[in-house]
Design a protein around this motif. Sequence first.
Motif, PDB file in Angstrom:
ATOM      1  N   PHE A  82       0.823  -1.202   0.000  1.00 24.07           N
ATOM      2  CA  PHE A  82       0.000   0.000   0.000  1.00 24.07           C
ATOM      3  C   PHE A  82       0.860   1.256   0.000  1.00 24.07           C
ATOM      4  O   PHE A  82       0.515   2.252  -0.629  1.00 24.07           O
ATOM      5  CB  PHE A  82      -0.944  -0.008   1.198  1.00 24.07           C
ATOM      6  CG  PHE A  82      -2.102   0.886   0.992  1.00 24.07           C
ATOM      7  CD1 PHE A  82      -3.202   0.444   0.280  1.00 24.07           C
ATOM      8  CD2 PHE A  82      -2.085   2.194   1.444  1.00 24.07           C
ATOM      9  CE1 PHE A  82      -4.267   1.282   0.036  1.00 24.07           C
ATOM     10  CE2 PHE A  82      -3.138   3.037   1.204  1.00 24.07           C
ATOM     11  CZ  PHE A  82      -4.234   2.575   0.502  1.00 24.07           C
ATOM     12  N   SER A  83       2.002   1.214   0.698  1.00 22.52           N
ATOM     13  CA  SER A  83       2.939   2.346   0.695  1.00 22.52           C
ATOM     14  C   SER A  83       3.424   2.646  -0.697  1.00 22.52           C
ATOM     15  O   SER A  83       3.551   3.789  -1.101  1.00 22.52           O
ATOM     16  CB  SER A  83       4.189   2.025   1.498  1.00 22.52           C
ATOM     17  OG  SER A  83       3.885   1.586   2.752  1.00 22.52           O
ATOM     18  N   ALA A  84       3.722   1.564  -1.395  1.00 23.99           N
ATOM     19  CA  ALA A  84       4.301   1.736  -2.724  1.00 23.99           C
ATOM     20  C   ALA A  84       3.324   2.428  -3.648  1.00 23.99           C
ATOM     21  O   ALA A  84       3.717   3.011  -4.646  1.00 23.99           O
ATOM     22  CB  ALA A  84       4.708   0.385  -3.292  1.00 23.99           C
ATOM     23  N   ILE A  85       2.023   2.368  -3.336  1.00 22.15           N
ATOM     24  CA  ILE A  85       1.092   3.037  -4.239  1.00 22.15           C
ATOM     25  C   ILE A  85       0.667   4.395  -3.728  1.00 22.15           C
ATOM     26  O   ILE A  85       0.384   5.278  -4.503  1.00 22.15           O
ATOM     27  CB  ILE A  85      -0.168   2.179  -4.501  1.00 22.15           C
ATOM     28  CG1 ILE A  85      -0.914   1.912  -3.205  1.00 22.15           C
ATOM     29  CG2 ILE A  85       0.215   0.897  -5.185  1.00 22.15           C
ATOM     30  CD1 ILE A  85      -2.210   1.187  -3.413  1.00 22.15           C
ATOM     31  N   SER A  86       0.645   4.601  -2.420  1.00 23.52           N
ATOM     32  CA  SER A  86      -0.081   5.782  -1.956  1.00 23.52           C
ATOM     33  C   SER A  86       0.798   6.996  -1.710  1.00 23.52           C
ATOM     34  O   SER A  86       0.349   8.118  -1.887  1.00 23.52           O
ATOM     35  CB  SER A  86      -0.843   5.456  -0.686  1.00 23.52           C
ATOM     36  OG  SER A  86       0.040   5.419   0.396  1.00 23.52           O
ATOM     37  N   GLY A  87       2.035   6.822  -1.295  1.00 24.89           N
ATOM     38  CA  GLY A  87       2.846   7.993  -0.985  1.00 24.89           C
ATOM     39  C   GLY A  87       2.469   8.638   0.334  1.00 24.89           C
ATOM     40  O   GLY A  87       3.056   9.615   0.749  1.00 24.89           O
ATOM     41  N   SER A  88       1.433   8.102   0.989  1.00 19.46           N
ATOM     42  CA  SER A  88       0.976   8.701   2.237  1.00 19.46           C
ATOM     43  C   SER A  88       1.019   7.680   3.353  1.00 19.46           C
ATOM     44  O   SER A  88       0.561   6.555   3.203  1.00 19.46           O
ATOM     45  CB  SER A  88      -0.446   9.229   2.072  1.00 19.46           C
ATOM     46  OG  SER A  88      -1.117   9.223   3.313  1.00 19.46           O
ATOM     47  N   LEU A 115       6.032   3.419   6.462  1.00 20.03           N
ATOM     48  CA  LEU A 115       6.781   3.050   5.257  1.00 20.03           C
ATOM     49  C   LEU A 115       6.275   3.812   4.029  1.00 20.03           C
ATOM     50  O   LEU A 115       6.997   3.972   3.044  1.00 20.03           O
ATOM     51  CB  LEU A 115       6.672   1.542   5.016  1.00 20.03           C
ATOM     52  CG  LEU A 115       7.393   0.665   6.037  1.00 20.03           C
ATOM     53  CD1 LEU A 115       6.986  -0.786   5.875  1.00 20.03           C
ATOM     54  CD2 LEU A 115       8.900   0.814   5.880  1.00 20.03           C
ATOM     55  N   GLY A 116       5.016   4.275   4.118  1.00 17.84           N
ATOM     56  CA  GLY A 116       4.407   4.995   2.992  1.00 17.84           C
ATOM     57  C   GLY A 116       5.243   6.135   2.451  1.00 17.84           C
ATOM     58  O   GLY A 116       5.180   6.448   1.263  1.00 17.84           O
ATOM     59  N   ILE A 117       6.040   6.801   3.308  1.00 14.05           N
ATOM     60  CA  ILE A 117       6.800   7.945   2.798  1.00 14.05           C
ATOM     61  C   ILE A 117       8.247   7.583   2.475  1.00 14.05           C
ATOM     62  O   ILE A 117       8.983   8.390   1.933  1.00 14.05           O
ATOM     63  CB  ILE A 117       6.772   9.153   3.757  1.00 14.05           C
ATOM     64  CG1 ILE A 117       7.282   8.768   5.145  1.00 14.05           C
ATOM     65  CG2 ILE A 117       5.375   9.736   3.833  1.00 14.05           C
ATOM     66  CD1 ILE A 117       7.463   9.963   6.067  1.00 14.05           C
ATOM     67  N   LEU A 118       8.661   6.353   2.798  1.00 11.09           N
ATOM     68  CA  LEU A 118      10.034   5.964   2.471  1.00 11.09           C
ATOM     69  C   LEU A 118      10.070   5.214   1.134  1.00 11.09           C
ATOM     70  O   LEU A 118      10.917   5.465   0.280  1.00 11.09           O
ATOM     71  CB  LEU A 118      10.616   5.089   3.582  1.00 11.09           C
ATOM     72  CG  LEU A 118      12.048   4.601   3.374  1.00 11.09           C
ATOM     73  CD1 LEU A 118      13.006   5.775   3.232  1.00 11.09           C
ATOM     74  CD2 LEU A 118      12.494   3.720   4.542  1.00 11.09           C
ATOM     75  N   ILE A 119       9.125   4.293   0.987  1.00 10.73           N
ATOM     76  CA  ILE A 119       9.046   3.553  -0.269  1.00 10.73           C
ATOM     77  C   ILE A 119       8.398   4.466  -1.303  1.00 10.73           C
ATOM     78  O   ILE A 119       7.326   4.999  -1.068  1.00 10.73           O
ATOM     79  CB  ILE A 119       8.210   2.276  -0.066  1.00 10.73           C
ATOM     80  CG1 ILE A 119       8.913   1.362   0.938  1.00 10.73           C
ATOM     81  CG2 ILE A 119       7.963   1.577  -1.388  1.00 10.73           C
ATOM     82  CD1 ILE A 119       8.074   0.215   1.423  1.00 10.73           C
ATOM     83  N   PRO A 120       9.044   4.679  -2.439  1.00 15.47           N
ATOM     84  CA  PRO A 120       8.487   5.621  -3.401  1.00 15.47           C
ATOM     85  C   PRO A 120       7.144   5.147  -3.965  1.00 15.47           C
ATOM     86  O   PRO A 120       6.937   3.945  -4.029  1.00 15.47           O
ATOM     87  CB  PRO A 120       9.548   5.666  -4.495  1.00 15.47           C
ATOM     88  CG  PRO A 120      10.330   4.411  -4.341  1.00 15.47           C
ATOM     89  CD  PRO A 120      10.286   4.066  -2.879  1.00 15.47           C
ATOM     90  N   PRO A 121       6.280   6.060  -4.388  1.00 22.20           N
ATOM     91  CA  PRO A 121       6.436   7.517  -4.346  1.00 22.20           C
ATOM     92  C   PRO A 121       6.295   8.058  -2.936  1.00 22.20           C
ATOM     93  O   PRO A 121       5.718   7.399  -2.084  1.00 22.20           O
ATOM     94  CB  PRO A 121       5.277   8.002  -5.209  1.00 22.20           C
ATOM     95  CG  PRO A 121       4.227   6.966  -5.035  1.00 22.20           C
ATOM     96  CD  PRO A 121       4.968   5.665  -4.924  1.00 22.20           C
ATOM     97  N   SER A 122       6.815   9.247  -2.735  1.00 27.33           N
ATOM     98  CA  SER A 122       6.807   9.819  -1.405  1.00 27.33           C
ATOM     99  C   SER A 122       6.675  11.333  -1.491  1.00 27.33           C
ATOM    100  O   SER A 122       7.474  11.995  -2.143  1.00 27.33           O
ATOM    101  CB  SER A 122       8.111   9.437  -0.705  1.00 27.33           C
ATOM    102  OG  SER A 122       8.458  10.384   0.252  1.00 27.33           O
ATOM    103  N   VAL A 123       5.646  11.845  -0.851  1.00 28.23           N
ATOM    104  CA  VAL A 123       5.428  13.295  -0.895  1.00 28.23           C
ATOM    105  C   VAL A 123       6.574  14.060  -0.218  1.00 28.23           C
ATOM    106  O   VAL A 123       7.056  15.049  -0.766  1.00 28.23           O
ATOM    107  CB  VAL A 123       4.053  13.653  -0.286  1.00 28.23           C
ATOM    108  CG1 VAL A 123       3.886  15.157  -0.162  1.00 28.23           C
ATOM    109  CG2 VAL A 123       2.938  13.071  -1.141  1.00 28.23           C
TER     110      VAL A 123
HETATM  111 NA    NA Z   1       5.067   5.535  -0.925  1.00 33.66          NA
END
Ligand code: NA
Lengths: 424, 165, 322
Positions: A105-111, A147-155
């Motif tokens: 989910f991190s890899a898709i959301s950036g949040s 992890l959402g902001i470390l795994i790209p995309p990341s705001v």
């Molecule tokens: Na991400």
Amino acid sequence: MNLFFAGGLATFLLIGLPVAFSLGLLAVLGMYLFNGGSVAFDQVPIIAYSALDDFTLTALPMYVLMSQILVVSGVGRDLYEMASKWFRHFPGGLAIATVFCCTIFSAISGSSVATAVTVGVVALPEMVQRGYKRRYVLGLLAAGGTLGILIPPSVPMIIYGSLTGESVGQLFIAGVVPGIILTLSFMIFASIQMRHIKEKPATWNERWEASKKAIWGLLLPVAIIGGIYSGIFTPTEAAAVGVVLSFLIAILVYRNLTFMNLKKIILTTVNTSAMILFIIIGAKLLGFILTMLQIPQQITEAATGTDVSPWVILIVINLVLLGLGMFLETVSILVITVPMLYPIITALGFDPIWFAIIMVINMELALITPPVGLNLFVLKGLDNKNSLGEIVKGVIPYALIMVLFIILMCFFPQIATYFVGDVQ
Amino acid sequence: MNTLYKFSDLLIKYAAYLAGILIFATTLMTFYEVLSRSFFGMPTAWATELSTYAIIGSCFLGTAYAVRTYAHITVDLLVNRVNNVTRKVFAYICNALGLLFSVILTGYGFSHISLTFELGTTSTSLLRIPMYLPELFIPIGGVLLIIAFILQLVDGDVHKGGDSL
Amino acid sequence: SNDDGATENAEASGEEYEPATIRLAYNLPPDHHISHGIEQFVQKIEEESNGQIEMQVFANGQLLSDKDMNQSLLTGGIEMGMNSSTIWSSTVPAMGIFDVPYVFEDYEEVGESLNGEFGDILRSEMEDVGVKVLMFGDYGFGQFANNQRPLESPEDFAGMKIRSVGTLPSELIQAYGASPVFMGGGEVYMGLQRETVDGATSGTTAMVQRSYDEVTDYLTVNNYAYFEFILGVNQEYWDDLPENTQTLIEETANETEEWIRHQTKLEDEETLQVLKDRGMEVYEVPADELDVWKEAAMPVWRTFEDEAGEAGEKLLDIAEEE
Ligand code: NA
Ligand code: NA
């Protein structure tokens, strides 16, 4: 003045004033005392409005709504039933599955907040029901969400890029390996921590049956990931697509969405999202007055102004980021500190891309450190049974892992920079 | 008095339903934008902007209900360790402080939108929405909050939901 | 102590300034040439006043974003604020003039206009809402970048989805047959990368800053708008300042404005070269083809006239004469 803010916040929080109002009222008192009396109150509605005036924030209530639908309809339960059949013979198997879901989910959301809410709402009840200790699960979710902001995309990486002129593409690539290592560390730790739950393996037939039942729930993330990667919709818009799809699944496949259910879904969603958004307002108000009084700026300046070895400065920078991360939200910290730190870091001879990753991990920490940690709040909002204290206790080991990881990155900067050189 | 109490509580609840409808509306608008842009090549000029207003609205309209249902996060470290009398005193103080914040938000919210109205400020988009309209959510939400905290003071209850740290 | 030293210095230079603290907020990255200009402006005022006037600067939107800056400046939350003319146009429609396509042809023309009647009209419109304009900080010409195809005439825009900010640039995108898309600033990079949008518009300085070259292939240099940032001071606050302070600030602002304008041209050229070097295919609209582009943009002129009333008409008249 610093004492006023720290003491005031502690007092308000301890007597039981909700976090959002503690932050907001403290900001208002700060304006009154240090910023020219009640004339400063004109800024309150301006900042309160602008705190929410951001299209990307619209994803938050929608992700909350989506997760409610998944829970009520039973899609989430089937997903976990399947994960359980496949993973339950590993020690802490479902914990591993949960971190895996967070990563995807991190890899898709950036949040990070979206990651914690969406995975949390499904994983928490299922895991607790299967005998996992609530505190452990909460800690895992709060940390896994970051992890959402470390795994790209990341705001935050995009913000870092625009503040420094560093290539956003390179920053994204630099996040991949640290993201994978941190994910694996979380998995290993969770598996050890929750090793007592280990069931006998399911038969292949059971696995197959459970997977068939979960097929609709599985299609949902596939559709969302596919849609974002192919550019059909943005990560923000993906929340709306997720809501519509989960609605369709609930109505057409599960056929259990009654009018009463719907009323409950609406009220829970409103409560959770209004609660989180109001904390964002409170945090923005407090951030505004602290910035106006130049408190974070002075702290950063004092920390970096000393004439000692680069590594000592780096340690101090990390401590300051940790401290600011307790009280401010991530975007504020980035826009205040990056322009001050970037020239110092490069002058000291550190790699700016590597430092970006250090920054992002600090921002991950900011999301889980009290008193202002959005991931803590969204998890608390999931269920009345969750206490803030339990979440904090649960997340401490993961925070330590992140700190250890920062130290590891200092010894092996290649973790972040190895693949970056090959890009351009 | 009793009627007024019930009416106020109902008002807060209906505002929460309205907040929920705004979240649904955001979903539909955003979904429509995706379909229209990606499958028919026609992005809308309104979906993004109206969605943002709707979510701002949902927060301000829903926050009073969150007060009434104890959905706002509190730190229960100390509150659960003091005796009942102290706990009750704390609850009164907190509701009074919440009321104070709500009054400031509402009062200055009204003066803020009257300035925006006078200046005729619009959004910087193709819609050119007069900004006082979405900003109206602030004082409306503020009034609801004031009502909610007054009701809390009338009830004099303490938060029963939390568990100790 | 420190204060005595400052006073002594002030006496030495023969000028005494009333102590003041001025808070200045803006939202541009530290490396931008306007930011450099602001740094010089601030430094000069502090030096000239021997530290009697303290400037507290809040850059990168750390205090206020573009959207809340104007409100805060108007209500005295900050004393000075720098914000884009596009955002100002939502309160002062005449400020939309900088977004009207092809009003300015070159950098020198901008300077002349702003120092003359053209600038006076804008200054007086701003004063009407309670802000004194101290400086017009040039951001540079606006261009289009996209990931689909070279845009060599307005017709080439047909069917494209272009991320846009502001009313009039969006109208232009429509006038050229493309569709403006509204998305958050943080999502544009990903949007371009995944082709959720086909293109975006900005100055080349920002395109370099935001790594547009990584996610778009084609750049069209048509200089369609001249983005402007306005440094304003709250009028009430200004009126209360002593005359010598006002003079110092105004003179420094004028100097800085000139410096920024000079720098803008260099930066635009330099960043264009950077984008070329990084492999973007650049199409520079030849001077003799600009008429076609301008003609197709005329609906935007009409929109501006409708919105900005008399002041707008005057501005357009002056622009046409030149
Ligand atoms: Na991400
Ligand atoms: Na924190």
